[in-house]
Design a protein around this motif. Structure first.
Motif, PDB file in Angstrom:
ATOM      1  N   PHE A 127       0.819  -1.210   0.000  1.00 14.72           N
ATOM      2  CA  PHE A 127       0.000   0.000   0.000  1.00 14.72           C
ATOM      3  C   PHE A 127       0.853   1.260   0.000  1.00 14.72           C
ATOM      4  CE2 PHE A 127      -3.484  -2.843   1.168  1.00 14.72           C
ATOM      5  CZ  PHE A 127      -4.545  -2.278   0.454  1.00 14.72           C
ATOM      6  N   SER A 128       1.956   1.245   0.710  1.00 13.08           N
ATOM      7  CA  SER A 128       2.825   2.432   0.746  1.00 13.08           C
ATOM      8  C   SER A 128       3.387   2.734  -0.632  1.00 13.08           C
ATOM      9  CB  SER A 128       3.955   2.222   1.755  1.00 13.08           C
ATOM     10  OG  SER A 128       3.449   2.138   3.075  1.00 13.08           O
ATOM     11  N   ALA A 129       3.805   1.693  -1.360  1.00 14.35           N
ATOM     12  CA  ALA A 129       4.341   1.896  -2.696  1.00 14.35           C
ATOM     13  C   ALA A 129       3.263   2.401  -3.645  1.00 14.35           C
ATOM     14  CB  ALA A 129       4.953   0.597  -3.219  1.00 14.35           C
ATOM     15  N   TYR A 130       2.072   1.880  -3.516  1.00 19.32           N
ATOM     16  CA  TYR A 130       0.990   2.286  -4.413  1.00 19.32           C
ATOM     17  C   TYR A 130       0.576   3.738  -4.175  1.00 19.32           C
ATOM     18  CZ  TYR A 130      -3.603   2.603  -6.593  1.00 19.32           C
ATOM     19  OH  TYR A 130      -4.676   3.009  -7.353  1.00 19.32           O
ATOM     20  N   LEU A 131       0.467   4.136  -2.917  1.00 21.05           N
ATOM     21  CA  LEU A 131       0.006   5.489  -2.601  1.00 21.05           C
ATOM     22  C   LEU A 131       1.133   6.511  -2.540  1.00 21.05           C
ATOM     23  CD1 LEU A 131      -2.671   4.758   0.159  1.00 21.05           C
ATOM     24  CD2 LEU A 131      -3.051   5.221  -2.269  1.00 21.05           C
ATOM     25  N   GLY A 132       2.387   6.043  -2.491  1.00 20.03           N
ATOM     26  CA  GLY A 132       3.491   6.967  -2.335  1.00 20.03           C
ATOM     27  C   GLY A 132       3.467   7.657  -0.991  1.00 20.03           C
ATOM     28  N   ALA A 133       3.025   6.935   0.031  1.00 20.79           N
ATOM     29  CA  ALA A 133       2.919   7.471   1.386  1.00 20.79           C
ATOM     30  C   ALA A 133       3.175   6.337   2.372  1.00 20.79           C
ATOM     31  CB  ALA A 133       1.536   8.073   1.622  1.00 20.79           C
ATOM     32  N   ASP A 134       3.603   6.688   3.570  1.00 24.71           N
ATOM     33  CA  ASP A 134       3.905   5.691   4.593  1.00 24.71           C
ATOM     34  C   ASP A 134       2.617   5.285   5.308  1.00 24.71           C
ATOM     35  OD1 ASP A 134       5.177   4.033   6.352  1.00 24.71           O
ATOM     36  OD2 ASP A 134       6.137   5.620   7.521  1.00 24.71           O
ATOM     37  N   VAL A 135       2.041   4.157   4.896  1.00 25.62           N
ATOM     38  CA  VAL A 135       0.769   3.698   5.451  1.00 25.62           C
ATOM     39  C   VAL A 135       0.885   2.235   5.854  1.00 25.62           C
ATOM     40  CG1 VAL A 135      -0.583   5.333   4.090  1.00 25.62           C
ATOM     41  CG2 VAL A 135      -0.148   3.048   3.169  1.00 25.62           C
ATOM     42  N   ARG A 136      -0.130   1.773   6.565  1.00 24.60           N
ATOM     43  CA  ARG A 136      -0.167   0.366   6.973  1.00 24.60           C
ATOM     44  C   ARG A 136      -1.588  -0.155   6.799  1.00 24.60           C
ATOM     45  NH1 ARG A 136       1.392   0.801  13.213  1.00 24.60           N
ATOM     46  NH2 ARG A 136       2.038  -1.332  12.771  1.00 24.60           N
ATOM     47  N   LEU A 137      -1.711  -1.475   6.664  1.00 23.30           N
ATOM     48  CA  LEU A 137      -3.014  -2.132   6.569  1.00 23.30           C
ATOM     49  C   LEU A 137      -3.309  -2.783   7.915  1.00 23.30           C
ATOM     50  CD1 LEU A 137      -5.387  -2.974   4.662  1.00 23.30           C
ATOM     51  CD2 LEU A 137      -4.124  -5.110   4.269  1.00 23.30           C
TER      52      LEU A 137
END
Length: 287
Positions: A120-130
């Motif tokens: 998800f981080s790579a897809y959104l270009g942001a540091d996120v978590r599932l």
């Protein structure tokens, strides 16, 4: 003998389940209703590193991403330009839980793991978590202003289900066609991300409902659904426009909110099937 006009009877047109909040979902022919919503609906959510829910409000790119259920309760996520990823249900025993913020409500959730976070981080270009909601029976209460004791909800915006009607969408699209952004219409129902869609009503009839039955399952109609920028987002491309918020703001206001659809809370459980009759058990006019 002359033909008599047949009055259409309200019926369930379609069902919609979104395994991961803010991602596209699927439309089954039937779905079980649990106290906190349709089975498998919004049990997963993307959060930023501060724990706040990440939705299409912040990242329109979530719209063309989608999630499909796996037999073990996990999900298979897909997005443009990314190889699909299967994510298993994380075990809260070794993983523990983390606190996430769903529109101001703190909820304990189970991290899905580094692989899902990286995807998800790579897809959104942001540091996120599932994250995953392991126990919806106790993790997140429904807004107490509209809830009865013990009612809970998944990672949905606020209520277990959302009902919309095809007649109201037709009426809204007619208003859009007569407005200054007619080129954006007609809009599909997917813009409103409903749980259940009903045919055979009058336009805006759902505004009067207080309690309904869909097949064997009874629902309380809690409140109108206030709409946001997500409805302006093409769910196939992530491109935003002006509609329907421009038209709703002119014709469908309730206080400071613009509305479309009604939020539902189950009063019973059971299985919904496309084609089920919809009965109005009580209206707001009943006093």
């Amino acid at each position: 003998m002359p033909n008599e006009e047949v009055t259409p009877r309200p019926a369930l047109r379609s069902l919609h389940v979104y395994p991961v909040k803010a991602l596209g979902g699927f439309a089954p022919a039937q779905a079980a209703v649990e106290p906190w919503g349709l089975a498998g609906d919004r049990r997963w959510m993307v959060a930023d590193r501060d724990g706040k829910a990440v939705t299409q409000r912040q990242h329109a790119a979530l719209a063309p991403a989608s999630a499909a259920p796996l037999p073990d309760g996990g999900v298979r996520v897909s997005a443009p330009g990314r190889a699909p990823l299967a994510v298993a249900v994380p075990d809260p025993a070794p993983c523990g839980t983390v606190a996430v913020d769903v529109f101001g409500t703190k909820v304990e959730a189970v991290p899905a793991g580094a692989e899902a976070d990286a995807w998800f981080s790579a897809y959104l270009g942001a540091d996120v978590r599932l994250v995953h909601m392991d126990d919806p029976a106790r993790r997140r209460p429904v807004d107490p202003a509209y809830a009865r004791g013990g009612e809970t909800v998944s990672f949905a915006d606020g209520f277990p289900l959302l009902v919309t009607t095809t007649a109201s969408l037709d009426a809204l699209n007619a208003l859009i066609a007569a407005g200054d952004h007619a080129d954006e219409g007609p809009l599909p129902m997917e813009r409103f991300r409903p749980s259940v869609v009903v045919d055979g009503t009058a336009a805006w009839e759902e505004d009067r409902w207080a309690r309904i039955a869909v097949g064997e399952v009874v629902f309380r109609v809690a409140k109108p659904c206030g709409r946001c920028v997500v409805t302006t987002t093409d769910q196939r491309t992530g491109v935003r426009g002006k509609e329907p918020l421009r038209t709703l703001s002119r014709h469908r206001r309730s206080g400071s909110k613009v509305i479309f659809g009604q939020n539902l809370v189950p009063e019973s459980t059971g299985t919904l099937r496309v084609g089920d009759p919809v009965r109005v058990l009580a209206t707001r006019d009943d006093g």
